[in-house]
Design a protein around this motif. Structure first.
Motif, PDB file in Angstrom:
ATOM      1  N   THR A  44       0.850  -1.189   0.000  1.00 56.03           N
ATOM      2  CA  THR A  44       0.000   0.000   0.000  1.00 56.03           C
ATOM      3  C   THR A  44       0.887   1.241   0.000  1.00 56.03           C
ATOM      4  N   VAL A  45       0.669   2.098  -0.994  1.00 52.91           N
ATOM      5  CA  VAL A  45       1.411   3.359  -1.117  1.00 52.91           C
ATOM      6  C   VAL A  45       0.446   4.503  -0.816  1.00 52.91           C
ATOM      7  N   THR A  46       0.801   5.353   0.148  1.00 55.01           N
ATOM      8  CA  THR A  46      -0.101   6.422   0.597  1.00 55.01           C
ATOM      9  C   THR A  46       0.645   7.739   0.741  1.00 55.01           C
ATOM     10  N   LEU A  47       0.032   8.821   0.295  1.00 57.80           N
ATOM     11  CA  LEU A  47       0.613  10.147   0.501  1.00 57.80           C
ATOM     12  C   LEU A  47       0.363  10.615   1.930  1.00 57.80           C
ATOM     13  N   ALA A  65       0.901  -7.173  11.586  1.00 61.86           N
ATOM     14  CA  ALA A  65       0.297  -6.843  10.298  1.00 61.86           C
ATOM     15  C   ALA A  65      -0.206  -5.401  10.344  1.00 61.86           C
ATOM     16  N   VAL A  66       0.143  -4.625   9.335  1.00 67.78           N
ATOM     17  CA  VAL A  66      -0.181  -3.196   9.311  1.00 67.78           C
ATOM     18  C   VAL A  66      -1.123  -2.896   8.149  1.00 67.78           C
ATOM     19  N   SER A  67      -2.135  -2.092   8.421  1.00 70.05           N
ATOM     20  CA  SER A  67      -3.031  -1.627   7.363  1.00 70.05           C
ATOM     21  C   SER A  67      -3.181  -0.117   7.474  1.00 70.05           C
ATOM     22  N   THR A  81      -5.278  -6.712  20.809  1.00 72.22           N
ATOM     23  CA  THR A  81      -4.973  -7.271  19.495  1.00 72.22           C
ATOM     24  C   THR A  81      -4.622  -6.199  18.472  1.00 72.22           C
ATOM     25  N   GLN A  82      -4.983  -4.947  18.744  1.00 70.87           N
ATOM     26  CA  GLN A  82      -4.784  -3.889  17.756  1.00 70.87           C
ATOM     27  C   GLN A  82      -4.355  -2.584  18.420  1.00 70.87           C
ATOM     28  N   ILE A  83      -3.461  -1.880  17.751  1.00 71.04           N
ATOM     29  CA  ILE A  83      -3.053  -0.541  18.174  1.00 71.04           C
ATOM     30  C   ILE A  83      -3.210   0.384  16.967  1.00 71.04           C
ATOM     31  N   ARG A  84      -3.861   1.525  17.172  1.00 70.72           N
ATOM     32  CA  ARG A  84      -4.062   2.480  16.085  1.00 70.72           C
ATOM     33  C   ARG A  84      -3.214   3.725  16.305  1.00 70.72           C
ATOM     34  N   MET A  85      -2.707   4.241  15.211  1.00 73.16           N
ATOM     35  CA  MET A  85      -1.968   5.497  15.242  1.00 73.16           C
ATOM     36  C   MET A  85      -2.493   6.397  14.127  1.00 73.16           C
ATOM     37  N   ARG A  86      -2.550   7.690  14.384  1.00 70.14           N
ATOM     38  CA  ARG A  86      -3.007   8.636  13.373  1.00 70.14           C
ATOM     39  C   ARG A  86      -1.842   9.532  12.949  1.00 70.14           C
ATOM     40  N   TRP A  87      -1.922  10.011  11.733  1.00 72.21           N
ATOM     41  CA  TRP A  87      -0.896  10.903  11.185  1.00 72.21           C
ATOM     42  C   TRP A  87      -1.223  12.327  11.605  1.00 72.21           C
ATOM     43  N   ASP A  88      -0.290  12.998  12.299  1.00 76.33           N
ATOM     44  CA  ASP A  88      -0.575  14.344  12.790  1.00 76.33           C
ATOM     45  C   ASP A  88       0.093  15.431  11.966  1.00 76.33           C
ATOM     46  N   GLY A  89       0.607  15.046  10.817  1.00 78.64           N
ATOM     47  CA  GLY A  89       1.296  16.021   9.964  1.00 78.64           C
ATOM     48  C   GLY A  89       2.798  15.991  10.123  1.00 78.64           C
ATOM     49  N   GLU A  90       3.284  15.273  11.164  1.00 81.57           N
ATOM     50  CA  GLU A  90       4.717  15.152  11.391  1.00 81.57           C
ATOM     51  C   GLU A  90       5.139  13.699  11.586  1.00 81.57           C
ATOM     52  N   ARG A  91       4.295  12.917  12.292  1.00 77.55           N
ATOM     53  CA  ARG A  91       4.572  11.506  12.516  1.00 77.55           C
ATOM     54  C   ARG A  91       3.293  10.796  12.911  1.00 77.55           C
ATOM     55  N   PHE A  92       3.345   9.477  12.977  1.00 81.61           N
ATOM     56  CA  PHE A  92       2.208   8.694  13.433  1.00 81.61           C
ATOM     57  C   PHE A  92       2.243   8.627  14.950  1.00 81.61           C
ATOM     58  N   VAL A  93       1.111   9.011  15.577  1.00 86.79           N
ATOM     59  CA  VAL A  93       1.033   9.043  17.028  1.00 86.79           C
ATOM     60  C   VAL A  93      -0.146   8.178  17.490  1.00 86.79           C
ATOM     61  N   ARG A 123      -1.860  -4.811  13.868  1.00 82.75           N
ATOM     62  CA  ARG A 123      -2.532  -5.986  14.443  1.00 82.75           C
ATOM     63  C   ARG A 123      -1.492  -7.000  14.871  1.00 82.75           C
ATOM     64  N   LEU A 124      -1.679  -7.564  16.073  1.00 80.24           N
ATOM     65  CA  LEU A 124      -0.749  -8.553  16.601  1.00 80.24           C
ATOM     66  C   LEU A 124      -0.944  -9.877  15.860  1.00 80.24           C
ATOM     67  N   ALA A 125      -0.241 -10.033  14.748  1.00 73.46           N
ATOM     68  CA  ALA A 125      -0.417 -11.209  13.886  1.00 73.46           C
ATOM     69  C   ALA A 125       0.224 -12.459  14.465  1.00 73.46           C
ATOM     70  N   SER A 126       1.056 -12.313  15.478  1.00 70.96           N
ATOM     71  CA  SER A 126       1.642 -13.495  16.137  1.00 70.96           C
ATOM     72  C   SER A 126       0.554 -14.422  16.672  1.00 70.96           C
ATOM     73  N   LEU A 127      -0.625 -13.864  16.985  1.00 65.96           N
ATOM     74  CA  LEU A 127      -1.738 -14.668  17.483  1.00 65.96           C
ATOM     75  C   LEU A 127      -2.208 -15.694  16.457  1.00 65.96           C
ATOM     76  N   ASP A 128      -1.962 -15.425  15.180  1.00 61.39           N
ATOM     77  CA  ASP A 128      -2.412 -16.332  14.121  1.00 61.39           C
ATOM     78  C   ASP A 128      -1.600 -17.621  14.079  1.00 61.39           C
ATOM     79  N   TRP A 129      -0.444 -17.611  14.740  1.00 60.75           N
ATOM     80  CA  TRP A 129       0.413 -18.796  14.736  1.00 60.75           C
ATOM     81  C   TRP A 129      -0.054 -19.843  15.737  1.00 60.75           C
ATOM     82  N   VAL A 130      -0.649 -19.401  16.838  1.00 62.28           N
ATOM     83  CA  VAL A 130      -0.921 -20.321  17.944  1.00 62.28           C
ATOM     84  C   VAL A 130      -2.263 -21.023  17.760  1.00 62.28           C
TER      85      VAL A 130
END
Length: 213
Positions: free
Chosen positions: A87-90, A164-166, A198-210, A177-184
């Motif tokens: 996935t390529v994103t501006l 796994a990142v989306s 199982t999931q952590i979200r970060m948003r783009w604030d114009g300088e970095r993902f927080v 997403r904690l994809a290590s869970l898919d192994w067990v």
């Protein structure tokens, strides 16, 4: 913070035409190593299909079908094989510049693992650590977990660090997403689930993902 994001959004909307042109230029100049299976002709055709709102499935470099989807002005997801996705994103910046975020995901058996890279809009590779910190297993552990036995089992069972990142679009950000869970196996998964998010979200604030919605 909302005011800052509103300013970024207004700047990006005000330059909507140029951002679309920027994304087209970025995609047409994408280095082959970003996704070796697709051709420049694939990208060109995909942008046309996406602009028309049509489903896009094209033969890749090795005559296998690849699918393309997204917003032709700012993001494209390429599934070039059954085991790989890019996935390529501006990324609109507060200083008016635009960066490029590339999320590359590979399926490994039942699980997936992703890599996040950041480039200038001229495809100069940048230090991704300045813009995003990919969560470790410790980051996924629940802060209120007091059971040391459970903590030890989480570390033991999920010792393969797969994430796994989306890409999120509203607001712009990343989901880890904690994809290590898919192994067990199912029973082990049920035991360790009480100790992790199982999931952590970060948003783009114009300088970095927080961190944050």
């Amino acid at each position: 913070m909302k005011k800052t994001m509103s300013i970024i959004a207004c700047v990006f909307l005000a330059t909507g035409i140029s951002s679309g042109q920027t994304f087209k230029r970025v995609m047409m100049s994408m280095p082959r190593q970003i996704d070796p299976l697709v051709t420049q002709s694939n990208i060109s055709d995909a942008l046309i299909y996406m602009e028309e709102g049509m489903e896009c499935k094209l033969l890749n470099r090795f005559h296998k079908y690849a699918t393309f989807e997204g917003d032709p002005t700012k993001s494209m997801t390429i599934r070039s094989s059954e085991t790989s996705e890019t996935t390529v994103t501006l990324l609109p910046c507060q200083d008016g510049d635009t960066l490029v975020c590339v999320v590359s995901t590979v399926k490994i058996g039942k699980a997936s693992d992703s890599q996040v890279d950041v480039y200038s809009n001229r495809w100069e590779k940048l230090d991704a650590g300045k813009y995003v910190t990919v969560p470790s297993l410790r980051d996924f552990m629940k802060e209120d977990m007091t059971d040391e036995g459970l903590r030890e089992e989480v570390v033991r069972q999920l010792d393969i660090p797969l994430v796994a990142v989306s890409v999120l679009t509203d607001p712009l950000g990343l989901s880890f997403r904690l994809a290590s869970l898919d192994w067990v196996d199912h029973k082990t998964r049920e035991r360790v689930m009480s100790g992790v998010n199982t999931q952590i979200r970060m948003r783009w604030d114009g300088e970095r993902f927080v961190k944050g919605e």
